[in-house]
Design a protein around this motif. Structure first.
Motif, PDB file in Angstrom:
ATOM      1  N   ASN B  18      -7.722  41.715   1.596  1.00 29.02           N
ATOM      2  CA  ASN B  18      -7.250  41.842   0.308  1.00 29.02           C
ATOM      3  C   ASN B  18      -5.805  41.256   0.503  1.00 29.02           C
ATOM      4  OD1 ASN B  18      -9.694  42.784  -0.718  1.00 29.02           O
ATOM      5  ND2 ASN B  18      -9.039  44.846  -0.467  1.00 29.02           N
ATOM      6  N   ASP B  19      -5.037  41.785   1.293  1.00 30.02           N
ATOM      7  CA  ASP B  19      -3.708  41.358   1.354  1.00 30.02           C
ATOM      8  C   ASP B  19      -3.550  40.128   1.550  1.00 30.02           C
ATOM      9  OD1 ASP B  19      -0.990  42.720   1.329  1.00 30.02           O
ATOM     10  OD2 ASP B  19      -0.509  41.458   3.191  1.00 30.02           O
ATOM     11  N   LEU B  20      -4.116  39.423   2.771  1.00 28.65           N
ATOM     12  CA  LEU B  20      -4.287  38.050   3.052  1.00 28.65           C
ATOM     13  C   LEU B  20      -4.516  37.129   1.667  1.00 28.65           C
ATOM     14  CD1 LEU B  20      -5.406  37.843   6.571  1.00 28.65           C
ATOM     15  CD2 LEU B  20      -2.827  37.196   5.724  1.00 28.65           C
ATOM     16  N   ARG B  21      -5.613  37.785   0.932  1.00 24.20           N
ATOM     17  CA  ARG B  21      -6.166  36.968  -0.116  1.00 24.20           C
ATOM     18  C   ARG B  21      -4.802  36.985  -1.102  1.00 24.20           C
ATOM     19  NH1 ARG B  21      -9.790  40.208  -1.527  1.00 24.20           N
ATOM     20  NH2 ARG B  21     -11.259  39.497  -0.154  1.00 24.20           N
ATOM     21  N   GLU B  22      -4.184  37.828  -1.314  1.00 22.69           N
ATOM     22  CA  GLU B  22      -3.334  38.145  -2.390  1.00 22.69           C
ATOM     23  C   GLU B  22      -2.180  37.274  -1.824  1.00 22.69           C
ATOM     24  OE1 GLU B  22      -3.089  39.287  -4.910  1.00 22.69           O
ATOM     25  OE2 GLU B  22      -0.978  38.598  -5.519  1.00 22.69           O
ATOM     26  N   ARG B  23      -1.942  37.063  -0.459  1.00 25.61           N
ATOM     27  CA  ARG B  23      -0.774  36.210  -0.180  1.00 25.61           C
ATOM     28  C   ARG B  23      -0.981  34.649  -0.202  1.00 25.61           C
ATOM     29  NH1 ARG B  23       1.034  38.665   5.868  1.00 25.61           N
ATOM     30  NH2 ARG B  23       2.415  36.800   5.619  1.00 25.61           N
ATOM     31  N   ILE B  24      -2.351  34.445  -0.064  1.00 23.68           N
ATOM     32  CA  ILE B  24      -2.867  33.073  -0.213  1.00 23.68           C
ATOM     33  C   ILE B  24      -2.891  32.614  -1.771  1.00 23.68           C
ATOM     34  CG2 ILE B  24      -4.731  31.528  -0.106  1.00 23.68           C
ATOM     35  CD1 ILE B  24      -5.677  33.043   2.580  1.00 23.68           C
ATOM     36  N   LEU B  25      -3.333  33.401  -2.483  1.00 22.94           N
ATOM     37  CA  LEU B  25      -3.194  33.414  -4.050  1.00 22.94           C
ATOM     38  C   LEU B  25      -1.823  33.156  -4.578  1.00 22.94           C
ATOM     39  CD1 LEU B  25      -6.316  33.543  -3.695  1.00 22.94           C
ATOM     40  CD2 LEU B  25      -6.283  35.126  -5.777  1.00 22.94           C
ATOM     41  N   SER B  26      -1.030  34.079  -3.993  1.00 23.28           N
ATOM     42  CA  SER B  26       0.403  33.975  -4.523  1.00 23.28           C
ATOM     43  C   SER B  26       0.943  32.732  -4.084  1.00 23.28           C
ATOM     44  CB  SER B  26       1.138  35.164  -4.097  1.00 23.28           C
ATOM     45  OG  SER B  26       1.321  35.060  -2.936  1.00 23.28           O
ATOM     46  N   GLY B  27       0.584  32.110  -3.186  1.00 25.39           N
ATOM     47  CA  GLY B  27       1.147  30.947  -2.482  1.00 25.39           C
ATOM     48  C   GLY B  27       2.192  30.968  -1.383  1.00 25.39           C
ATOM     49  N   GLU B  28       2.360  32.206  -1.017  1.00 22.86           N
ATOM     50  CA  GLU B  28       3.108  32.636   0.096  1.00 22.86           C
ATOM     51  C   GLU B  28       2.370  31.961   1.645  1.00 22.86           C
ATOM     52  OE1 GLU B  28       3.421  36.935   0.842  1.00 22.86           O
ATOM     53  OE2 GLU B  28       4.239  36.463   2.959  1.00 22.86           O
ATOM     54  N   LEU B  29       1.216  31.737   1.738  1.00 21.72           N
ATOM     55  CA  LEU B  29       0.789  31.213   2.675  1.00 21.72           C
ATOM     56  C   LEU B  29       0.307  29.750   1.839  1.00 21.72           C
ATOM     57  CD1 LEU B  29       0.640  33.709   3.947  1.00 21.72           C
ATOM     58  CD2 LEU B  29      -1.426  33.164   5.007  1.00 21.72           C
ATOM     59  N   ALA B  30       1.012  28.804   2.283  1.00 20.18           N
ATOM     60  CA  ALA B  30       0.919  27.515   1.631  1.00 20.18           C
ATOM     61  C   ALA B  30      -0.296  26.596   2.187  1.00 20.18           C
ATOM     62  CB  ALA B  30       2.121  26.518   1.909  1.00 20.18           C
ATOM     63  N   GLU B  31      -0.806  25.872   1.243  1.00 20.05           N
ATOM     64  CA  GLU B  31      -1.937  24.981   1.590  1.00 20.05           C
ATOM     65  C   GLU B  31      -1.964  24.418   3.085  1.00 20.05           C
ATOM     66  OE1 GLU B  31      -3.473  23.268  -2.621  1.00 20.05           O
ATOM     67  OE2 GLU B  31      -1.687  22.152  -1.810  1.00 20.05           O
ATOM     68  N   GLY B  32      -2.958  24.257   3.660  1.00 17.11           N
ATOM     69  CA  GLY B  32      -3.200  23.666   5.009  1.00 17.11           C
ATOM     70  C   GLY B  32      -2.212  24.213   6.160  1.00 17.11           C
ATOM     71  N   GLU B  33      -1.808  25.285   5.698  1.00 20.65           N
ATOM     72  CA  GLU B  33      -0.743  26.084   6.636  1.00 20.65           C
ATOM     73  C   GLU B  33      -1.992  26.729   7.638  1.00 20.65           C
ATOM     74  OE1 GLU B  33       2.358  29.604   6.732  1.00 20.65           O
ATOM     75  OE2 GLU B  33       2.355  28.089   5.234  1.00 20.65           O
ATOM     76  N   THR B  34      -1.629  26.423   8.988  1.00 17.29           N
ATOM     77  CA  THR B  34      -2.335  27.100  10.203  1.00 17.29           C
ATOM     78  C   THR B  34      -1.997  28.601  10.160  1.00 17.29           C
ATOM     79  OG1 THR B  34      -0.768  26.401  11.923  1.00 17.29           O
ATOM     80  CG2 THR B  34      -2.400  24.823  11.407  1.00 17.29           C
ATOM     81  N   ILE B  35      -2.829  29.441  10.569  1.00 17.90           N
ATOM     82  CA  ILE B  35      -2.849  30.849  10.747  1.00 17.90           C
ATOM     83  C   ILE B  35      -2.931  31.147  12.185  1.00 17.90           C
ATOM     84  CG2 ILE B  35      -3.561  32.874  10.148  1.00 17.90           C
ATOM     85  CD1 ILE B  35      -4.619  31.790   7.474  1.00 17.90           C
ATOM     86  N   ARG B  36      -1.904  31.983  12.566  1.00 11.75           N
ATOM     87  CA  ARG B  36      -1.866  32.078  13.997  1.00 11.75           C
ATOM     88  C   ARG B  36      -2.334  33.849  14.113  1.00 11.75           C
ATOM     89  NH1 ARG B  36      -2.164  28.081  16.531  1.00 11.75           N
ATOM     90  NH2 ARG B  36      -0.803  27.089  14.766  1.00 11.75           N
TER      91      ARG B  36
END
Lengths: 226, 226
Positions: B18-36
């Motif tokens: 849920n938190d990650l989803r929110e972070r993606i939706l809010s744009g905190e994690l940008a498009e194409g960004e690789t996740i470690r």
DNA sequence: CAGCCGGTTTTTGTATCCAAAACCCGGGCT
DNA sequence: AGCCCGGGTTTTGGATACAAAAACCGGCTG
């Protein structure tokens, strides 16, 4: 034989998920059956972890359900939900078909015809699993010209469930010869670029399948008591 | 305060997802960004395993993509796919709305109105996250009377993506006052049981949002080079 | 000087292990 | 006698540890 292109193109959870999916769709794992992770782990001779990932994937697909700390069980749909599945198929497939028809090329038509031939063959040969796969292939081919990747993905996810019930009762439905003809008719109408005619035919085709299946499932469940 | 009904109603992967989803939706994690994975594990102070499960879930939702052994990255949609997302929304939402309108009760209407009020408030307060949540809630409320669980689930999955882009550009779109009015109009038409009018209004509403957003995203991507 | 090849490092994927939560069954209390 | 409660067992959930695959960098060779 250039088949095995990539050495290990699929990861362990993926092949397990595929196999489990097939087992669920084929009815080997019945509705509502609880799934014991360790049993599967031993069966596939791997640890429980790939199993868990595979189950999680199937959970996302809606084939199994996770309950808090009580593990996974095969999902069981109500009659109402089954009807909804088919209604969704109608909605999506008609939309795809409508977009695809004007763009279909000669290649698309020959490909569809070929798949239909294969389908009839496996249909007569009683090869349920193969028929299901070909059914998917046929539909994908029909809508390929629409070039709608996302819609197709959604449709695939939904068709999974409808296929489960179709295959469950395919032996009985084989008596329904009209289905074969309807499949061919769809292609003919598309070839004639009769968009509206083709779309209504498709809607009716799926709708008829839905009605027939619903009564079969209802009957099945009534006798099975449950 | 009977809020915390179930002691641990959500498992660890779920809250992380849920938190990650929110972070993606809010744009905190940008498009194409690789996740470690390990970085996230440390950040959430858990092991890598819940992270993996959360990512797998988001992968199933289509928010991230897994590449063979190269980990996960935030999905990036082409303009074409964005358009398709909205077309799918039109297809599904109109169908839901059509089914819902005849069944809507006074309760439904009051509930919708109330949510709209809240939405306007958060809209004016510039609370993007809250607005997104309320937007979902409003739509769910609009289609609640249709009583179509599965369709709603599918719609939710799709709306996730559209919301991502809406929220990405909401600051610019705030200038578009008509949207507020359109939302109210939808409710009025439904209340008057004008099914066709309401459905076309809904289709137009989503379609307009789509067009506007497409140009914004196109512009954004052109300037961002990428 | 550029392209290829091999070693090193990072990162993912899988297994084993431990803890916590849920079911089952028996005993005690009302 | 029935219901509630508590310990034992089973099963899932999470952490740590290890192996394999991939990216990266440096050196070598044509």
């Amino acid at each position: 034989m250039a088949g095995k292109r990539a050495v290990t193109r699929s990861s362990l959870p993926e092949v397990i998920a595929n196999d489990l999916r097939e087992r669920i769709l084929s009815g080997e794992l019945a509705e509502g059956e609880t799934i014991r992770q360790e049993a599967l782990a031993e069966e596939y001779a791997v640890s429980r972890m790939p199993i868990r990932e595979a189950l999680k994937r199937l959970d996302a697909e809606g084939l199994v359900q996770f309950t808090n700390n009580r593990g996974a069980s095969v999902t069981k749909h109500s009659l109402r939900e089954i009807a909804e599945i088919f209604d969704l198929r109608i909605l999506l497939e008609v939309d795809l078909f409508r977009r695809a028809i004007p763009a279909m090329t000669a290649q698309d038509f020959t490909r569809c015809t070929q798949i239909l031939d294969d389908m009839d063959a496996s249909y007569d040969a009683n090869d349920v699993a193969k028929w299901g796969a070909l059914n998917h292939k046929y539909h994908s081919a029909l809508y390929a010209a629409a070039d709608r990747k996302l819609t197709n993905e959604v449709l695939q996810g939904i068709s999974l469930h409808s296929d489960r019930f179709i295959r469950m009762h395919l032996s009985v439905m084989q008596q329904r010869e009209p289905a074969k003809k309807e499949h061919r008719d769809l292609l003919d109408l598309a070839h004639a670029r009769d968009v509206e005619g083709a779309c209504t035919a498709l809607a009716h085709h799926i709708s008829r399948t839905k009605e027939e299946l619903l009564s079969l499932v209802a009957e099945h469940r009534a006798t099975a008591d449950s």
